[in-house]
Design an enzyme around this catalytic site. Structure first.
Site, PDB file in Angstrom:
ATOM      1  N   ARG A 225      -3.549  -3.563   0.484  1.00 18.11           N
ATOM      2  CA  ARG A 225      -4.089  -4.785  -0.115  1.00 18.11           C
ATOM      3  C   ARG A 225      -3.256  -5.971   0.360  1.00 18.11           C
ATOM      4  O   ARG A 225      -2.042  -5.837   0.571  1.00 18.11           O
ATOM      5  CB  ARG A 225      -4.033  -4.711  -1.643  1.00 18.11           C
ATOM      6  CG  ARG A 225      -5.127  -3.851  -2.266  1.00 18.11           C
ATOM      7  CD  ARG A 225      -6.504  -4.487  -2.157  1.00 18.11           C
ATOM      8  NE  ARG A 225      -7.520  -3.712  -2.822  1.00 18.11           N
ATOM      9  CZ  ARG A 225      -8.355  -2.846  -2.229  1.00 18.11           C
ATOM     10  NH1 ARG A 225      -8.296  -2.648  -0.932  1.00 18.11           N
ATOM     11  NH2 ARG A 225      -9.271  -2.193  -2.925  1.00 18.11           N
ATOM     12  N   HIS A 273     -10.933  -6.636   6.770  1.00 18.14           N
ATOM     13  CA  HIS A 273     -11.094  -5.646   5.693  1.00 18.14           C
ATOM     14  C   HIS A 273     -12.206  -4.643   6.044  1.00 18.14           C
ATOM     15  O   HIS A 273     -13.171  -4.481   5.284  1.00 18.14           O
ATOM     16  CB  HIS A 273     -11.366  -6.326   4.340  1.00 18.14           C
ATOM     17  CG  HIS A 273     -11.082  -5.433   3.161  1.00 18.14           C
ATOM     18  ND1 HIS A 273     -10.597  -5.893   1.971  1.00 18.14           N
ATOM     19  CD2 HIS A 273     -11.219  -4.090   2.996  1.00 18.14           C
ATOM     20  CE1 HIS A 273     -10.461  -4.881   1.115  1.00 18.14           C
ATOM     21  NE2 HIS A 273     -10.834  -3.769   1.722  1.00 18.14           N
TER      22      HIS A 273
HETATM   23  P1  NDP Z   1      -4.743   7.337  -3.977  1.00 17.90           P
HETATM   24  O1  NDP Z   1      -4.715   6.930  -5.406  1.00 17.90           O
HETATM   25  O2  NDP Z   1      -5.422   8.591  -3.592  1.00 17.90           O
HETATM   26  O3  NDP Z   1      -3.219   7.432  -3.432  1.00 17.90           O
HETATM   27  C1  NDP Z   1      -2.253   6.467  -3.698  1.00 17.90           C
HETATM   28  C2  NDP Z   1      -0.931   6.906  -3.101  1.00 17.90           C
HETATM   29  O4  NDP Z   1       0.037   5.868  -3.285  1.00 17.90           O
HETATM   30  C3  NDP Z   1      -0.367   8.163  -3.772  1.00 17.90           C
HETATM   31  O5  NDP Z   1       0.265   8.972  -2.804  1.00 17.90           O
HETATM   32  C4  NDP Z   1       0.678   7.579  -4.733  1.00 17.90           C
HETATM   33  O6  NDP Z   1       1.750   8.449  -5.030  1.00 17.90           O
HETATM   34  C5  NDP Z   1       1.187   6.416  -3.915  1.00 17.90           C
HETATM   35  N1  NDP Z   1       1.832   5.413  -4.772  1.00 17.90           N
HETATM   36  C6  NDP Z   1       1.272   4.678  -5.762  1.00 17.90           C
HETATM   37  N2  NDP Z   1       2.194   3.881  -6.326  1.00 17.90           N
HETATM   38  C7  NDP Z   1       3.355   4.124  -5.686  1.00 17.90           C
HETATM   39  C8  NDP Z   1       4.679   3.633  -5.833  1.00 17.90           C
HETATM   40  N3  NDP Z   1       4.987   2.724  -6.743  1.00 17.90           N
HETATM   41  N4  NDP Z   1       5.614   4.117  -5.009  1.00 17.90           N
HETATM   42  C9  NDP Z   1       5.323   5.063  -4.084  1.00 17.90           C
HETATM   43  N5  NDP Z   1       4.093   5.572  -3.900  1.00 17.90           N
HETATM   44  C10 NDP Z   1       3.131   5.111  -4.696  1.00 17.90           C
HETATM   45  O7  NDP Z   1      -5.344   6.097  -3.183  1.00 17.90           O
HETATM   46  P2  NDP Z   1      -6.233   6.112  -1.839  1.00 17.90           P
HETATM   47  O8  NDP Z   1      -5.488   6.829  -0.788  1.00 17.90           O
HETATM   48  O9  NDP Z   1      -7.615   6.522  -2.146  1.00 17.90           O
HETATM   49  O10 NDP Z   1      -6.281   4.534  -1.540  1.00 17.90           O
HETATM   50  C11 NDP Z   1      -5.094   3.785  -1.354  1.00 17.90           C
HETATM   51  C12 NDP Z   1      -5.414   2.308  -1.266  1.00 17.90           C
HETATM   52  O11 NDP Z   1      -6.021   2.009  -0.015  1.00 17.90           O
HETATM   53  C13 NDP Z   1      -6.448   1.766  -2.279  1.00 17.90           C
HETATM   54  O12 NDP Z   1      -5.865   1.563  -3.537  1.00 17.90           O
HETATM   55  C14 NDP Z   1      -6.871   0.468  -1.621  1.00 17.90           C
HETATM   56  O13 NDP Z   1      -5.979  -0.567  -2.008  1.00 17.90           O
HETATM   57  C15 NDP Z   1      -6.691   0.746  -0.128  1.00 17.90           C
HETATM   58  N6  NDP Z   1      -7.991   0.832   0.563  1.00 17.90           N
HETATM   59  C16 NDP Z   1      -8.205  -0.009   1.623  1.00 17.90           C
HETATM   60  C17 NDP Z   1      -9.386   0.055   2.324  1.00 17.90           C
HETATM   61  C18 NDP Z   1      -9.611  -0.821   3.496  1.00 17.90           C
HETATM   62  O14 NDP Z   1     -10.720  -0.827   4.049  1.00 17.90           O
HETATM   63  N7  NDP Z   1      -8.610  -1.574   3.933  1.00 17.90           N
HETATM   64  C19 NDP Z   1     -10.437   1.013   1.978  1.00 17.90           C
HETATM   65  C20 NDP Z   1     -10.112   1.848   0.860  1.00 17.90           C
HETATM   66  C21 NDP Z   1      -8.919   1.747   0.186  1.00 17.90           C
HETATM   67  P3  NDP Z   1       1.491   9.869  -5.776  1.00 17.90           P
HETATM   68  O15 NDP Z   1       0.873  10.749  -4.694  1.00 17.90           O
HETATM   69  O16 NDP Z   1       2.832  10.336  -6.158  1.00 17.90           O
HETATM   70  O17 NDP Z   1       0.555   9.580  -6.916  1.00 17.90           O
HETATM   71  C1  OXD Z   2     -11.632  -0.033  -1.204  1.00 15.79           C
HETATM   72  C2  OXD Z   2     -11.712  -1.057  -0.188  1.00 15.79           C
HETATM   73  O1  OXD Z   2     -10.801  -0.129  -2.105  1.00 15.79           O
HETATM   74  O2  OXD Z   2     -12.749  -1.147   0.487  1.00 15.79           O
HETATM   75  O3  OXD Z   2     -12.405   0.934  -1.112  1.00 15.79           O
HETATM   76  O4  OXD Z   2     -10.757  -1.793   0.015  1.00 15.79           O
END
Ligand code: NDP
Ligand code: OXD
Length: 310
Positions: A225, A273
């Protein structure tokens, strides 16, 4: 069952209504701007809802985020906090993110920004880089997307590291967990990919202090983000060549304003994005299936943990 759809773009609202209607026979699907009887609204399907958007609907059972992230829902200070939030995720989204991360990591790894600059100057310069087996890439966030991207990079031969809150077991990937292991992780990342969710603890993480912990000349890719990044710190780190390049897919303000420095900075690649956007038919099938499952079972696997923030 009545669903309201909320999206900053009115065309997208119409589009989602059109897509979802045939998939949910017997359900009523309306725009948030024309919701009918507020008491009858049971679900909201949303992207970047306005502050207080849900207050008129006392019978809401759940909110569906039209994406993997839920930060855009939690940003609403007036959000009824008890409401379950369902993420829209799936193999389609994961596959697209794998492709994006592989594309841009390879581009950084093979010095493509420098090669493209040389082409603009008709300069034949054979830049030699180490093979992937001698390049270390780190992914912040090893969830659905980060975990899959890490596997892909390991498959390409990169020395692959990942950092998350809890330790993860992913073949070919060295897992670092929590704040205590962050510096050790960062110290090895020649290319750093951010796929963290936006929460109170991850906002502003990509700052000068973090860049200083990376190897000299490292590069970053942010597909998490926009607010993960402190933009002025990045520009300073690029300008003094502490960092060599940044590929940015997400921004604090989207669309990225036309006058923003990132558009023309020689060490920045901007993508709008698009790292992973779920396609229309797949996305609507996932949303419809999750709504039906939630209505039947009162929960779904793709439910976020709102207290945790992701
Ligand atoms: P998930 O919820 O599956 O995974 C999040 C990961 O981040 C987990 O491994 C979690 O750790 C880790 N995490 C969260 N908080 C912390 C912290 N404080 N310190 C260390 N690690 C942390 O999310 P997704 O993989 O599905 O998506 C991730 C992000 O990608 C979304 O929230 C969104 O912002 C972004 N996104 C961007 C897109 C784009 O087109 N640019 C499209 C889709 C998503 P743990 O495994 O221990 O829980
Ligand atoms: C999502 C994104 O969160 O598109 O799926 O960023």
């Amino acid at each position: 069952m009545t669903i309201i759809v909320s999206h900053p773009s009115p065309e997208k609202i119409d589009w989602w209504i059109e897509q979802l209607t045939p998939l949910l026979p017997g359900w009523t699907i309306r725009s948030i701007h024309d919701p009918g009887e507020p008491q009858s609204v049971t679900y909201a399907v949303v992207w970047k809802p306005a502050t207080g958007a849900f207050l008129p609907f006392p019978k809401l059972k759940a909110i569906v985020s039209l994406g993997a992230g839920i930060d855009h829902v939690l940003a609403d200070a007036e959000l009824p906090r008890q409401l379950p939030i369902i993420r829209t995720v799936g193999e389609d989204l994961t596959q697209r993110m794998r492709e994006y991360v592989a594309l841009h990591v390879l581009r950084h790894h093979r010095d493509m920004p420098a090669i493209s600059a040389n082409q603009s100057n008709t300069e034949w310069q054979q830049l030699v880089v180490p093979p992937a087996t001698r390049r270390t890439v780190g992914i912040m966030g090893l969830g659905n997307l980060g975990g899959a991207a890490a596997k892909t990079l390991a498959g390409l031969g990169f020395e692959t590291l990942g950092w998350s809150r809890s330790r993860r077991e992913i073949e070919g990937v060295t897992s670092f967990a929590g704040d205590a292991e962050l510096d050790e992780f960062l110290g090895r990342c020649e290319i750093l990919v951010c796929l963290l969710p936006l929460t109170a603890s991850t906002t502003g993480m990509l700052d000068a202090a973090l860049f200083d912990k990376l190897p000299e000349g490292a590069s970053i890719i942010n597909a998490g983000r926009g607010p993960h990044l402190v933009e002025t710190d990045l520009l300073a780190a690029l300008d003094c060549e502490r960092l060599s390049h940044a590929t940015l897919d997400v921004f604090a303000v989207e669309p990225l304003p036309r006058e923003h420095t990132f558009w023309s900075h020689p060490r920045v690649t901007v993508t709008p994005h698009i790292a992973s956007l779920i396609d229309a038919p797949t996305g609507s099938r996932i949303v419809a299936a999750n709504l039906q499952r939630f209505e039947r079972d009162g929960r779904v696997a793709d439910q976020a943990d709102a207290a945790r923030g992701y």
